[in-house]
Design a protein around this motif. Structure first.
Motif, PDB file in Angstrom:
ATOM      1  N   THR A  19     110.731 129.590 104.150  1.00 19.84           N
ATOM      2  CA  THR A  19     111.903 130.366 104.560  1.00 19.84           C
ATOM      3  C   THR A  19     112.855 130.558 103.389  1.00 19.84           C
ATOM      4  N   GLN A  20     113.630 131.606 103.511  1.00 18.30           N
ATOM      5  CA  GLN A  20     114.608 131.905 102.462  1.00 18.30           C
ATOM      6  C   GLN A  20     115.579 130.747 102.284  1.00 18.30           C
ATOM      7  N   ARG A  21     115.977 130.164 103.386  1.00 20.67           N
ATOM      8  CA  ARG A  21     116.963 129.092 103.287  1.00 20.67           C
ATOM      9  C   ARG A  21     116.380 127.895 102.544  1.00 20.67           C
ATOM     10  N   ASP A  22     115.127 127.564 102.837  1.00 18.78           N
ATOM     11  CA  ASP A  22     114.510 126.443 102.132  1.00 18.78           C
ATOM     12  C   ASP A  22     114.382 126.741 100.646  1.00 18.78           C
ATOM     13  N   VAL A  23     114.005 127.946 100.334  1.00 15.91           N
ATOM     14  CA  VAL A  23     113.858 128.309  98.922  1.00 15.91           C
ATOM     15  C   VAL A  23     115.230 128.307  98.245  1.00 15.91           C
ATOM     16  N   GLU A  24     116.210 128.860  98.949  1.00 18.17           N
ATOM     17  CA  GLU A  24     117.577 128.936  98.403  1.00 18.17           C
ATOM     18  C   GLU A  24     118.107 127.549  98.045  1.00 18.17           C
ATOM     19  N   MET A  25     117.845 126.568  98.899  1.00 18.14           N
ATOM     20  CA  MET A  25     118.438 125.245  98.735  1.00 18.14           C
ATOM     21  C   MET A  25     117.579 124.306  97.878  1.00 18.14           C
ATOM     22  N   SER A  26     116.408 124.757  97.492  1.00 18.18           N
ATOM     23  CA  SER A  26     115.487 123.851  96.803  1.00 18.18           C
ATOM     24  C   SER A  26     115.885 123.620  95.346  1.00 18.18           C
ATOM     25  N   ALA A  27     115.752 122.369  94.922  1.00 22.54           N
ATOM     26  CA  ALA A  27     116.026 122.043  93.517  1.00 22.54           C
ATOM     27  C   ALA A  27     115.040 122.759  92.601  1.00 22.54           C
ATOM     28  N   HIS A  28     113.830 122.963  93.087  1.00 17.06           N
ATOM     29  CA  HIS A  28     112.842 123.696  92.282  1.00 17.06           C
ATOM     30  C   HIS A  28     113.348 125.085  91.944  1.00 17.06           C
ATOM     31  N   ILE A  65     119.139 135.193  97.290  1.00 17.53           N
ATOM     32  CA  ILE A  65     118.962 134.818  98.701  1.00 17.53           C
ATOM     33  C   ILE A  65     120.322 134.550  99.337  1.00 17.53           C
ATOM     34  N   ALA A  66     121.180 133.870  98.601  1.00 16.78           N
ATOM     35  CA  ALA A  66     122.495 133.539  99.159  1.00 16.78           C
ATOM     36  C   ALA A  66     123.265 134.800  99.538  1.00 16.78           C
ATOM     37  N   ASN A  67     122.949 135.887  98.849  1.00 21.32           N
ATOM     38  CA  ASN A  67     123.599 137.159  99.151  1.00 21.32           C
ATOM     39  C   ASN A  67     122.901 137.947 100.252  1.00 21.32           C
ATOM     40  N   ALA A  68     121.705 137.504 100.611  1.00 16.66           N
ATOM     41  CA  ALA A  68     120.885 138.294 101.545  1.00 16.66           C
ATOM     42  C   ALA A  68     121.105 137.822 102.974  1.00 16.66           C
ATOM     43  N   GLY A  69     121.522 138.701 103.826  1.00 23.09           N
ATOM     44  CA  GLY A  69     121.651 138.361 105.241  1.00 23.09           C
ATOM     45  C   GLY A  69     122.579 137.183 105.457  1.00 23.09           C
ATOM     46  N   GLN A  70     122.547 136.625 106.640  1.00 25.92           N
ATOM     47  CA  GLN A  70     123.396 135.487 106.956  1.00 25.92           C
ATOM     48  C   GLN A  70     122.524 134.246 107.089  1.00 25.92           C
ATOM     49  N   VAL A  71     123.154 133.100 106.996  1.00 22.51           N
ATOM     50  CA  VAL A  71     122.390 131.842 107.031  1.00 22.51           C
ATOM     51  C   VAL A  71     121.409 131.799 108.212  1.00 22.51           C
ATOM     52  N   PRO A  72     121.833 132.118 109.424  1.00 20.78           N
ATOM     53  CA  PRO A  72     120.864 132.046 110.533  1.00 20.78           C
ATOM     54  C   PRO A  72     119.667 132.986 110.337  1.00 20.78           C
ATOM     55  N   VAL A  73     119.891 134.078 109.662  1.00 22.60           N
ATOM     56  CA  VAL A  73     118.777 134.990 109.368  1.00 22.60           C
ATOM     57  C   VAL A  73     117.888 134.366 108.290  1.00 22.60           C
ATOM     58  N   ARG A  74     118.514 133.733 107.319  1.00 22.31           N
ATOM     59  CA  ARG A  74     117.741 133.113 106.238  1.00 22.31           C
ATOM     60  C   ARG A  74     116.977 131.887 106.734  1.00 22.31           C
ATOM     61  N   HIS A  75     117.418 131.323 107.844  1.00 22.77           N
ATOM     62  CA  HIS A  75     116.672 130.207 108.410  1.00 22.77           C
ATOM     63  C   HIS A  75     115.281 130.625 108.859  1.00 22.77           C
ATOM     64  N   ARG A  76     115.110 131.892 109.193  1.00 25.17           N
ATOM     65  CA  ARG A  76     113.779 132.342 109.610  1.00 25.17           C
ATOM     66  C   ARG A  76     113.143 133.292 108.615  1.00 25.17           C
ATOM     67  N   GLY A  77     113.958 134.099 107.983  1.00 24.32           N
ATOM     68  CA  GLY A  77     113.426 135.067 107.032  1.00 24.32           C
ATOM     69  C   GLY A  77     112.713 134.362 105.884  1.00 24.32           C
ATOM     70  N   THR A  78     111.702 135.013 105.356  1.00 24.95           N
ATOM     71  CA  THR A  78     110.960 134.405 104.240  1.00 24.95           C
ATOM     72  C   THR A  78     111.178 135.217 102.971  1.00 24.95           C
ATOM     73  N   VAL A  79     111.005 134.533 101.853  1.00 26.07           N
ATOM     74  CA  VAL A  79     111.113 135.200 100.548  1.00 26.07           C
ATOM     75  C   VAL A  79     109.970 136.196 100.394  1.00 26.07           C
ATOM     76  N   VAL A  80     108.785 135.754 100.732  1.00 22.92           N
ATOM     77  CA  VAL A  80     107.623 136.631 100.577  1.00 22.92           C
ATOM     78  C   VAL A  80     107.734 137.834 101.503  1.00 22.92           C
ATOM     79  N   GLY A  81     108.208 137.589 102.703  1.00 25.56           N
ATOM     80  CA  GLY A  81     108.376 138.690 103.653  1.00 25.56           C
ATOM     81  C   GLY A  81     109.325 139.739 103.117  1.00 25.56           C
ATOM     82  N   SER A  82     110.407 139.286 102.501  1.00 23.09           N
ATOM     83  CA  SER A  82     111.369 140.235 101.964  1.00 23.09           C
ATOM     84  C   SER A  82     110.739 141.046 100.832  1.00 23.09           C
ATOM     85  N   ILE A  83     109.943 140.385 100.004  1.00 24.51           N
ATOM     86  CA  ILE A  83     109.296 141.107  98.901  1.00 24.51           C
ATOM     87  C   ILE A  83     108.276 142.101  99.458  1.00 24.51           C
TER      88      ILE A  83
END
Ligand code: FES
Ligand code: FES
Lengths: 159, 802, 301
Positions: free
Chosen positions: C82-91, C103-121
């Protein structure tokens, strides 16, 4: 056309639920129409407003753009879980005290989002609360009393 | 003139920020909103919306939709016209711009309903709606006010013969003399873009037509205008005494659910057709495109005349209002503007020329201010322009022209009365709370660093409690004084517990239950948190008008007062009997009657109620069982317009005031406006619940900010709606909204209970003026068109540089 | 606003998803977070007959740093992350902070909780944040089909509005985001009308500085064309410069030159073009500052 149905089992507000759902049924409609949990509201059905916010496995989610079938095996919390008994949750109490609602339509989603914010950040400040709730639209309050309520509820919940 | 009231000096509950009575149910997700309400065997409706802005309907093929399993009925506009009459229409010559619940023969805007489907679920209804095939013959669209007025313009309604359903030139006072006397005249052209209430909850209705009894029962979150429900009965072709409306709390309205009647009409029509209960819940697309409640869409040519010392004399206004395809409320929006046309200023005259035009847009309805917010903005824009022209301070030009506290009641040139006011008091409070002079200093420093920082101030009116006479000025002969009453029943049960029954659809984000409970607390000496507030169906109802035009709190306060007085009159008789005292020797004190001079000889309301309910036969003969009373509170102060309309009479007499100070910074490269500070001080007479008033002010200000900076229903040149959903129609988020400093001043009305004035539309009626003045001040060029989007502001900055 | 009917299929792994795509043909769409697709379906702007849900595919739910062959260690993001996991990851913060910022600029946190980075790409919205940041930092898309996997360089992936070079029978299994060397800095700027509305325009930039001179640069714009736009002209101006105000201004001008952005209610094409320049300037200034700081910090070691 026919659409398939799917068996799902999940936990909703602490209770195990088994159901058969149509593919296209949104999580919000599942909660509202199948489980009668009408505290989850629909404002836009396109993920823009946040009225339908629920917690899925502890995380805030727009239930209008999640399928019910995707909630299989998940743990859900809706506004109905906040105060199962007579006493209100400290967050609800703070909303009440500060008049952080007017029409109340955004309130269930807002409460769950605020709960998540406080759980993530027990020392939440005004600015952090304002930024955090910007995920959810409120057309009535102008947000200020919600910010007040979140900060005070966080304080109460720390104690 | 109405009687001048003496307000009690001490109040127990009015004035306290008690917790709201309505909140627990909302906080628990048990609001009982209309979409939470379902009945067995219920069908759900979806609408086939027009994809064309202007077209003749050649044919509609419903066969595929009808064949879909789960579909109960597909009703086209033509079929609907067989079972319904036209929609209720308060506009001028409604027979010449006939409005129906579904379009017949031709469509007039993108989104207009052409057919309705009822099915076992909303999803199936939408599936079927997709299968309805409509063949259109496109007609040239008319979108701009300008095109609508052009020679040979395509006609929106052929029967009208033009696109102008209403035009009138009003002159109030000696405008030409005043212009001749003036040293300076400034003029401008201003545009106010279309925004709307867009509450988070859309409009819905559950209708159930009982073939056996002929009763049409409609549960609805709209139609607060209860007294006019007979018009909906007419549309549905049911006798007016067989229509029963049951109110559900509105998830926000801001005017948009004042009289959104089409949803109920469609639900009722479909229930009649199918013989089953029917729910029609608009989705957001229905609500934006077809909700009949877009706000004002105006173009002004305006001038203001003043003496060199800044004394404002007169104003000339020429306004064209783009009403869209229908004109359900006539030009009542301009009546609202005219109620406070000269603002808080001692202006002697005003000319007001209004042209309503019809175009291929969704029609206008009500939005917080009902058009008067636009009048405020135009007036304040002109005052700022005059200040610039005369090189006067924007604060000082206002101060110089204020109506003075000893001049009230004050009659403005249009005929309306301002009941009371202390505008300088509000201004001074505002300047102090805003740290206006401190900000001016900081602004100078920030400007020296090259930052575009601006400060704007406004001083505006908020008229409250319409009597609906502003709807009159298209009738040559006024039909009579409309009161717009509000009613309440108070019932004291045997245990002394109070139930208050309301008769309108009063809950739409205001605090009707809290207000009623506070009044009942005040009048009967009970704790408001223990008052039970319920809503009656309209069929068993008393006259009521509901919220709108900031009227509910005032009107219901009078109803509660009246009902409580009736209860006390009966209670006094019972107490006198029980205390073996003369009724005249009793006084009402702390929630009971005591013998004057011997406070120990007393009966509390509870004791009296017990006797009244259970022991009628121990009481004097003329006392019957029970302790309840109803009261219909009529508009306290309204008069007729004169025949030639040089005086519109008194129709909006409780007039509040507010001053806002906005401090903004404009990004010189992007045109984005950010708030550095925001202050609002309001005077709506006696505050019943100051925190609630503050909430209205803050929420209204943020809505005003939306209308000022980005909210707009955009139609392109071809009539296509470019903002059909919340992805395009933008609502302010928490991060777009400033933290407000809110102050109150209380200048009581002499004519209302406790001295209350309306406050529900505050904020939105002021914010545009303050924000635009701040933007002007930041970039050195005037805002003339709303919304002032980043792109438009950047254009201004670039124009200023040239 | 209810979605049209469709068949829901859950894939437990990438191979199964590919097999389903192969079997169901052009009527099938991949469902990961669904945060772009489900709104479109509720609006009835999309009506796939089948959705293949990969959000629980065990082999797609990962986020790690690969051991790169040539010394660089790319961030590897599975399609179910998920975007949120990627956003918050130390990696992410280590290898691709620009992605976290996007990611922090994309959508709102609840959306980022489900949205994926790959999906957005894969969704390839030309005005979305994540594709722009991905393209700016560079990397590759790993496409899975029944026949196996292929690697598509990021710069070849987007080919139009909501369109990519992906075949009908392929899904994106993961993306690799290249690591930039020490001494790099990034900038990500977007302009939107409200805090939560879709961006009007986006600029994503990275700079690497050695001995005070730019030796690598990347500038990508969003919201101003049919895909996220890579701006080599701007990069050419930056190369060899000191990444000072003058070079940045010239690069920003070059980045915006020749653009013909679309218009919508948030802003006209002309406004977008101006914003492209403004945002590029700001993003590059951020990137230069960070790169400079990174270089100074590196120099001290
Ligand atoms: S209803 Fe789900 S975000 Fe608006
Ligand atoms: S309280 Fe009405 S939308 Fe928030």
């Amino acid at each position: 056309m026919n659409t398939s149905s799917h068996e799902i089992s999940l936990t909703v507000n602490g209770r195990a639920v088994e159901a058969t759902v149509e593919s296209r049924l949104s999580l919000a409609d599942f909660l509202r129409r199948e489980l009668g949990l009408v505290g989850t509201h629909l404002g836009c059905e396109q993920g823009a407003c946040g009225a339908c916010t629920v917690l899925v496995d502890g995380r805030s989610v727009r239930s209008c753009i999640m399928l019910a079938v995707q909630a299989d095996e998940c743990e859900l919390r809706t506004v109905e879980s906040l105060a199962p008994g007579l006493a209100m949750h400290p967050l609800q109490d703070a909303f009440h005290k500060h008049q952080a609602l007017q029409c109340g339509f955004c309130t269930p989603g807002m409460l769950l989002r605020c709960l998540e914010l406080i759980e993530e950040n027990p020392d939440i400040t005004d600015e952090e609360a304002r930024e955090g709730i910007s995920s959810n639209s409120c057309r009535c309050t102008g947000y200020q009393y919600i910010v007040d309520a979140v900060v005070e509820a966080a304080e109460q919940m720390r104690q | 003139m109405p009687t001048v009231r003496e307000h009690p000096e001490t109040l127990n509950w009015v004035g306290k920020s008690i917790r709201r009575i309505e909140d627990p149910k909302f906080l628990r997700g048990r609001g009982n909103y209309i979409d939470d309400y379902s009945v067995p065997n219920m069908l759900e409706v979806a609408i086939v919306r027009s994809t064309e802005p202007h077209a003749r309907i050649v044919s509609i093929d419903t066969s595929a939709a009808e064949a879909l399993p789960g579909v109960a009925a597909v009703v086209t506009g033509a079929a609907a016209a067989e079972v319904t009459d036209p929609m209720p229409d308060f506009g001028p010559s409604p027979d010449k711009h006939v409005w129906r619940c579904l379009a017949v023969d031709k469509v007039r805007y993108v989104g207009e309903g052409v057919a309705a489907v009822a099915a076992e679920s909303r999803a199936i209804a939408e599936d079927a709606a997709d299968l309805v095939h409509v063949e259109y013959e496109p007609l040239p669209p008319v979108v701009d006010w300008h095109d609508a007025l052009a020679e040979g313009a395509p006609l929106i309604h052929e029967a009208l013969g033009s696109n102008v359903p209403f035009h009138r030139s009003f002159v109030f006072g000696d405008v030409e003399d005043d212009y001749a006397e003036a040293d300076v005249v400034v003029s401008d052209v201003l545009y106010w873009g279309r925004s709307g209430g867009q509450p988070l909850e859309t409009v819905g209705a559950v209708a159930d037509y009982d073939l056996g009894s002929g009763m049409m029962t409609i549960h609805v979150n709209s139609l607060t205008f209860t007294s006019f429900l007979f018009m909906l009965a007419g549309t549905l072709k049911v006798p007016s005494n067989k229509l029963d409306m049951h109110p559900h709390p509105a998830g926000g309205s801001f005017g948009a659910k004042f009289w959104e009647v089409k949803t109920a009409a469609i639900a009722g029509m479909m229930s009649k057709v199918t013989g089953r209960p029917v729910k029609f819940m608009q989705d957001r697309l229905d609500n934006i495109a077809n909700g009949d409640h877009h706000g004002s869409d105006r173009r002004y040519e305006v001038s203001l005349a003043a003496l060199r010392d800044g004394t404002m004399l007169s104003m000339k206004v020429k306004v064209v209002d783009n009403y869209g395809a229908y004109i359900q409320f006539g030009v009542g929006h301009h009546g609202n503007s005219l109620a406070q046309a000269v603002g808080p200023y001692r202006m002697r005259s005003i000319a007001y020329d209004v042209t309503a035009v019809l175009t291929n847009k969704c029609q206008q309805g009500a939005y917080r201010g009902f058009g008067s917010e636009v009048g405020n903005w135009v007036l304040e824009r002109m005052v700022d322009l005059m200040a610039t022209e005369l090189d006067m301070d924007p604060v000082e030009i206002r101060r110089k022209n204020f109506i003075q506290p000893d001049q009230f009641p004050y009659f403005i040139p249009t005929g309306n009365c301002y009941d009371s006011g202390n505008y300088e008091g509000v201004l001074d409070k505002t300047l102090e709370l805003a740290d206006y002079h401190g900000w001016r200093r900081r602004q100078a420093e920030m400007r020296a660093e090259g930052r575009l920082v601006g400060i704007g101030i406004c001083t505006c009116q908020e008229r409250s409690v319409f009597s609906a006479t502003e709807f009159w000025f298209w009738f040559d002969q006024p039909v009579g004084v409309t009161s717009s009453p509000e009613s309440v029943t108070l019932d004291i049960d045997a245990m002394g517990a109070v139930t208050a029954t309301l008769y309108s659809n009063a809950s739409w984000g205001n605090s009707p239950e809290t207000m009623v409970a506070q009044f009942a607390g005040e009048e009967l000496g009970v704790d408001p948190s223990e008052v039970n507030v319920v809503y009656a169906g309209s069929n068993q109802g008393l006259p009521a008008t509901g919220p709108g035009g900031s009227r509910f709190t005032i009107m219901v306060s009078g109803a509660v007062e009246g009902a409580a007085n009736r209860i006390k009159a009966k209670a006094a008789k019972i107490a006198a009997h029980l205390l073996e005292a003369n009724e005249d020797d009793l006084e009402w004190i702390d929630g009971g009657f005591a013998v004057r001079g011997s406070p120990d000889r007393r009966k509390d309301l509870g004791e009296i109620a017990l006797q009244a309910h259970l022991f009628k036969h121990s009481l004097p003969d003329e006392i019957d069982s029970g302790l309840e009373a109803s009261f219909v509170h009529d508009h306290p102060y309204t008069t007729l317009p004169n025949a030639d309309r040089t005086d519109l009479g008194v129709f909006y007499p409780f007039v509040g005031h507010a001053s806002h100070v906005a401090v903004v910074e404009v990004d010189p490269d992007t045109g984005k406006v950010e708030f550095l500070d925001y202050t609002a001080v309001h005077d709506c007479g006696t505050c019943v619940n100051p925190r609630s008033v503050g909430g209205q002010v803050i929420g209204g200000t943020v809505q005003g900010l939306g209308s000022t900076l980005f909210e707009e229903f955009v139609y392109d040149g071809d009539g296509v709606l470019k903002t059909p959903s919340f992805a395009e129609y933008l609502l302010p988020s928490a991060l777009d909204s400033p933290a407000l400093k809110v102050g109150h001043q209380e200048t009581p009305s002499p004519y209302t209970p406790y001295g209350i004035k309306g406050g529900g539309e505050a904020g939105r009626m002021m914010a545009p003026s303050a924000i635009c003045a701040a933007i002007d001040d930041a970039v050195g060029i005037r805002v003339r068109r709303l919304p002032a989007t980043p792109e438009r502001v950047l254009d201004m900055i670039e124009a200023a540089e040239d | 606003m209810k979605s049209p009917p469709f068949e829901y299929k859950r894939a437990e792994g990438a191979e199964e998803a590919a097999a389903l795509l192969n079997e169901l043909g052009s009527d099938a769409r991949i469902l990961a977070g669904g945060q772009s697709l489900l709104p479109l379906m509720n609006l009835r702007l999309a009506s796939p007959a089948f959705l293949v849900d990969i959000s629980r595919a065990g082999d797609l739910k990962f986020l790690h740093i690969d051991n790169g062959s040539s010394g660089a260690s790319p961030l590897h993001v599975g399609a179910a992350a998920t975007q949120r996991d990627v956003e918050m990851s130390a990696h992410t913060l280590r290898v691709a902070p620009i992605l976290a910022e996007a990611i922090a600029n994309a959508g709102q946190v609840p959306v980022r909780h489900r949205g994926t980075v790959v999906g957005s790409i894969a969704h390839a919205d030309p005005s979305a944040e994540v594709p722009a940041a991905f393209l700016a930092q560079g990397g590759s898309v790993i496409a899975q089909s029944l026949g196996g996997r292929r690697v598509i360089p990021s710069e070849d992936f987007f080919d139009g509005v909501f369109s990519t070079v992906l075949e009908e029978v392929e899904l994106v299994a993961s993306v690799r985001v290249d690591e930039w060397p020490e001494g790099s800095g990034h900038g990500f700027r977007e302009l939107s009308v409200t805090a939560e509305s879709w961006p009007v325009a986006i600029a994503a930039a990275l700079i690497h500085i050695t001995d005070g001179e730019v030796d690598r640069a990347s500038v990508v714009l969003g919201g101003v064309g049919s895909t996220p736009l890579w701006r080599p002209e701007a990069e050419a101006i930056l190369m060899g410069s000191d990444a000072g105000a003058e070079a940045i201004e010239a690069a920003a001008e070059a980045a915006a030159a020749g653009l013909e952005p679309p218009s919508d209610t948030f802003g006209s094409g002309a406004y977008r073009k101006k914003m492209a320049r403004v945002l590029t300037r700001r993003a590059l200034a951020d990137a230069a500052e960070r790169a400079g700081a990174a270089e100074r910090a590196g120099g001290k070691q």
